[in-house]
Design a protein around this motif. Structure first.
Motif, short mmCIF file in Angstrom:
data_model
loop_
_atom_site.label_atom_id
_atom_site.label_comp_id
_atom_site.label_asym_id
_atom_site.label_seq_id
_atom_site.Cartn_x
_atom_site.Cartn_y
_atom_site.Cartn_z
N GLU A 636 89.09 100.73 9.45
CA GLU A 636 89.46 101.24 10.77
C GLU A 636 88.59 102.42 11.18
O GLU A 636 88.25 102.59 12.36
CB GLU A 636 90.94 101.66 10.75
CG GLU A 636 91.48 102.11 12.09
CD GLU A 636 92.95 102.50 11.99
OE1 GLU A 636 93.39 103.28 12.85
OE2 GLU A 636 93.63 102.03 11.06
N LEU A 637 88.19 103.24 10.22
CA LEU A 637 87.33 104.40 10.51
C LEU A 637 85.88 104.01 10.75
O LEU A 637 85.07 104.85 11.12
CB LEU A 637 87.40 105.40 9.35
CG LEU A 637 88.70 106.17 9.16
CD1 LEU A 637 88.67 106.94 7.85
CD2 LEU A 637 88.94 107.12 10.31
N GLY A 638 85.54 102.77 10.48
CA GLY A 638 84.15 102.35 10.62
C GLY A 638 83.30 102.73 9.42
O GLY A 638 82.07 102.76 9.52
N LEU A 639 83.93 102.96 8.28
CA LEU A 639 83.20 103.31 7.07
C LEU A 639 82.87 102.05 6.28
O LEU A 639 83.51 101.00 6.45
CB LEU A 639 84.02 104.27 6.20
CG LEU A 639 84.45 105.60 6.86
CD1 LEU A 639 85.24 106.42 5.86
CD2 LEU A 639 83.23 106.37 7.36
N GLN A 640 81.91 102.16 5.41
CA GLN A 640 81.50 101.04 4.58
C GLN A 640 82.18 101.15 3.22
O GLN A 640 81.96 102.12 2.49
CB GLN A 640 79.98 101.04 4.38
CG GLN A 640 79.48 99.91 3.50
CD GLN A 640 77.97 99.95 3.36
OE1 GLN A 640 77.30 100.72 4.03
NE2 GLN A 640 77.43 99.10 2.49
N PRO A 641 83.03 100.17 2.86
CA PRO A 641 83.69 100.23 1.54
C PRO A 641 82.75 99.73 0.44
O PRO A 641 82.11 98.68 0.57
CB PRO A 641 84.89 99.31 1.71
CG PRO A 641 84.50 98.35 2.78
CD PRO A 641 83.52 99.06 3.67
#
Length: 863
Positions: A636-641
């Motif tokens: 949701e934050l637009g981060l890359q897991p």
């Protein structure tokens, strides 16, 4: 029928939820602003009351107070503080603990001296009491109950004394220029007396406790309650009498109205949270007591010294002596509760003494020198030298105010700076006016600081010390107090611009103006430098409130939340104050450690808030070692897991034994280690302090063979305060500790784990296998659901051609980097205990910033 409900927020006149949340979030800042505002009003009130009083009249009144009156006031002060110690002793007994009186006395005496001198009692004295009683083995809820009962004891005494004073008063009382008739005063006294009788009646009818929200407050038995009210009344009577005997030629017939005025002044000082009640207490006494203003003001000045400053110096000397003995003789002195209390409270009291030394220099610089003391200087020193010494003394005083937080943080730089400033201040005091009294006080504080030197072990600059808002408020109030004293002393001197450039032996007013300007510029310059050099940790807290920690950890299911106590993190707290996340800024990377701690409903608020703050500081966000439950928020934050590795979790529902073929090698290791004489033991947290020297020896030997610095952030480090919070598992060989691990436990018994694991290099074969097996069995016996063996970094990453580049790179390092870290060896060791493997992840800003964020995280963890 449908039941209709009206929220409070919809009622006319009700506060909006947004306003309530804003007030809750900023209540500390609002308290400090309120204290500063009330301080200014108090100074103005005292100025208006003393408009016709001259400094020479006050000095003459001081000279009329003979040594016998001072001795009586000192004796009454001692009696008052002894009564204060019984507040806590009765409260501890009420909640069912049997601590000895000396333990409660030490905790209460030190906490009251801090809160009396700094005000904001919940932030200063309350936190000091919490640290002291936690060192004695009480938890947060117990300390909260002790605090509430002690407060109830005080207010019961206030009510009793006020009732007696109102009923015994023989003259109308003047308040704000209005005379209150005797009938009204006697009626109020009767009402207060009936209120006390009603409380006794409720207790005798079976009301055993009060419920305040989620806190249950036990009510003492009637006999104990009577004792508490009597002790509080005795405390107030002794404290007010200590002031009364200092008033020259006081009329004994005024004792009733004097006691009533004293109680009113004390209550006003407490509710306004002004440090020491400065200005507020004096204004109330001067307005309510029909005694000569010069005589009463002189008595108030002496009372400040006898009732406030002398106990502070005594408490500081006592705790520094206890702490110094512990530091110099750790084995002999580290066994008692008193030494643990000294270890926790010595730094705040030393910092307060350093702060007090600065205040003494500032006020001395604002007042004219004692009569006749400038004559020897006139014959020995040139005028510019005396002028420079006066100006330098005020600058040194301001610098001591600003150095005090570094002393509290146990910084070596703070110790060296404070010691140098105290000695310099003593020298300047002698050179500016032969003020040997204040020089003696400053040298005494410097001596106490020198005695506690081994306690200052942290390497950082003075600017690295966290400065709480109330420190800034206290420093500003100290400067305002010195300015007020100067303007009071020289109110008969007409102001002109020529005063700034008047240099003369009798030019005391110009010296005061120049010194005040210099002190103000130094304080503002320091604040400006702190503001401009601050790192981009916008709005974070460098310490975690104990109330927030208790609420957040009440229902957690992961033991690694205990990383919040390692002392190397900043915190972001939810608006409901029942959840927080921990993070640290490294370079431009904001590294968040693990999942937020607290209810999952608050996670989104915290993660989005840290994202906004990181973006405002032009930083990179890195969520480090988060669980699968965080993945929706990461996306949701637009981060890359990115998968970071796996952690080993052992199910303890069915207990833990070593039956079966998979544990054959483990059974052999445990049997061999046991045959070598290794003995397992779990040491309670209350006894860990006594073992710190032995644990330090093991830790130092373990670190000696390890390359690089001690790890931090995602792991604990060897820190006495941190280790003393937890139970500790140890292995002994012939009585000597050869291995240890501190134990993390969730309050709801969901998970148990360990953090710091260290052993001597020559520990017998199978020692760590034995330690973990016994810990697993201990966890099962204690009813924990699972045991977390910790992370295996880069474990479980797929190396296939279709895998992401991070997964392929991590798998390659895992497979070929054994010499660097021992990746596969760590997983193999944990695999012996039969765990399940649970993935953990990193979430970071995608693109070219990924490598930089990972490097910053590695640097942060690597120390």
């Amino acid at each position: 029928m449908q039941t209709m409900r009206t929220d409070a927020s919809e009622e006319p006149g009700a506060a909006s939820p947004g306003l309530v949340a804003w007030l809750s979030r900023h209540r500390r800042a609002l308290l400090i602003v309120l204290a500063l505002t009330v301080t200014l009003l108090g100074f103005e009130a005292v100025r208006s009351i003393l408009v016709e009083v001259h400094l020479r009249d006050v000095r003459q009144a001081l000279h009329r107070v003979d040594a016998s009156r001072l001795a009586i006031a000192l004796g009454l002060t001692i009696a008052s503080y002894l009564a204060l110690t019984l507040y806590d002793w009765f409260a501890v007994r009420t909640i069912g603990y049997a601590l000895p009186w000396r333990t409660a006395a030490l905790a209460s005496f030190t906490s009251y001296t801090i809160s009396h001198n700094l005000g904001l009692s919940l932030l200063t004295g309350g936190s000091a009491r919490l640290r002291a009683y936690q060192a004695a083995g009480l938890d947060f809820a117990d300390v909260a109950r002790v605090t509430l009962i002690a407060s109830g004891t005080f207010w019961g005494g206030v009510t009793a004394v006020t009732a007696v004073a109102l009923l015994s008063i023989q003259h109308p009382l003047a308040v704000a220029g209005q005379l209150l008739p005797l009938g009204l005063l006697h009626g109020l006294g009767a009402v207060l007396g009936l209120a006390i009788l009603l409380i006794f009646l409720l207790r005798t009818r079976g009301m055993a406790s009060l419920r305040l929200g989620t806190v249950t407050l036990p009510l003492p038995r009637p006999r104990l309650m009577a004792g508490q009210i009597g002790i509080a009344a005795l405390d107030l009577a002794c404290a007010s009498a200590a002031l009364f005997v200092l008033v020259p030629n006081a009329d004994p017939a005024l004792i009733g109205s004097f006691f009533l005025a004293y109680v009113i002044a004390i209550v006003l000082a407490l509710v306004t949270h002004v440090p020491g009640g400065i200005g507020v207490f004096e204004a109330a006494m001067l307005a309510l007591v029909p005694i000569g203003r010069s005589d009463l003001f002189a008595a108030l000045l002496l009372y400040r010294v006898i009732y406030y400053l002398l106990p502070l110096l005594a408490a500081g000397a006592l705790l520094v002596a206890i702490e110094g003995r512990r530091l110099r003789h750790p084995i002999a002195a580290g066994l008692g509760i008193a030494h643990r209390i000294g270890q926790t409270l010595a730094p705040p009291l030393l910092a307060l003494l350093v702060f007090g030394g600065g205040l003494v220099l500032l006020i001395s610089g604002a007042l004219p020198p004692a009569h006749g003391r400038m004559h020897p200087l006139h014959a020995l020193l040139p005028l510019p030298f005396v002028e420079a010494s006066h100006f330098a003394a005020s600058l040194v005083g301001t610098a001591l105010l600003l150095t005090a937080p570094a002393v509290q943080a146990r910084l070596k730089s703070g110790f060296h700076a404070a010691r140098l400033l105290l000695v310099a201040g003593a020298a300047f005091s002698l050179l500016k006016g032969v003020d040997y009294e204040e020089a003696t006080v400053l040298l005494m504080v410097a001596g106490l600081l020198q005695y506690a030197r081994p306690g200052f072990y942290r390497n950082a600059g003075i600017g690295a010390a966290p400065v709480a808002r109330w420190w800034w408020a206290a420093a500003l109030i100290a400067l305002l107090l010195s300015a007020w004293a100067g303007f009071f002393a020289y109110k008969r001197v007409p102001y002109s611009e020529d005063l700034w450039w008047d240099f003369a032996w009798r030019g005391n007013a110009p010296r005061f103006l120049r010194a005040t300007l210099g002190a103000t510029m130094l304080l503002l310059g320091w604040a400006f430098w702190r503001l401009m050099s601050a790192s981009p940790r916008i709005g974070g807290q460098q310490t975690l409130d104990t109330e927030v920690a208790a609420r957040a950890m009440a229902s957690i299911s992961r033991a690694d939340a205990m990383l919040a106590f390692t002392g190397d993190k900043d915190f972001l707290v939810s608006t409901s104050r029942d959840a927080f996340l921990m993070y640290r800024v490294q370079g431009r990377t904001w590294v968040v450690m693990g999942d937020p701690v607290g209810p999952e409903e608050a996670w989104s608020e915290l993660i989005w808030e840290i994202r906004r703050r990181c973006d405002a500081a032009r930083g990179r966000l890195c969520l480090f070692q988060v669980s699968a439950a965080m993945l929706p928020l990461v996306v949701e934050l637009g981060l890359q897991p990115l998968k970071y590795g796996e952690e080993a979790v052992v199910d303890l529902h069915q207990g833990y034994d070593l039956k079966g073929g998979q544990f054959k090698s483990l059974r052999y290791s445990v049997k061999r280690a046991t045959s070598e004489g290794l003995v397992f033991e779990v040491v309670p947290a209350t006894q860990v302090s006594a073992l710190l020297p032995a644990l330090q020896r093991v830790s130092d030997a373990w670190l000696h063979d390890k390359p690089g610095a001690e790890k931090r952030f995602s792991l604990g480090r060897f820190d006495p305060d941190y280790l003393s919070r937890f139970d500790c598992a140890v292995l002994r060989l012939e009585g000597e500790i050869v291995a240890f691990a501190n134990i993390w436990e969730t309050p709801n018994r969901e998970e148990i784990s360990v953090d710091l694991m260290r052993h001597l290099p020559d520990t017998p074969y199978g020692a760590m296998d034995l330690l973990f097996v016994r810990l697993l069995q201990y966890g099962a016996a204690q009813g924990f659901a699972r045991f977390n063996l910790g992370m295996a970094p880069l474990s479980g990453l797929k190396p296939g051609p279709l895998a992401p580049i991070w997964s392929r790179l991590g798998a390659a390092v895992y497979g070929h980097g054994e010499r660097i870290y021992g990746f596969s060896g760590l997983r193999s060791f944990k695999q012996k205990f039969g765990p399940s493997w649970v993935p953990r992840y990193i979430g970071t800003t995608p693109g070219v910033s990924v490598p930089r964020a990972l490097i910053d995280a590695a640097v942060l963890i690597g120390g």
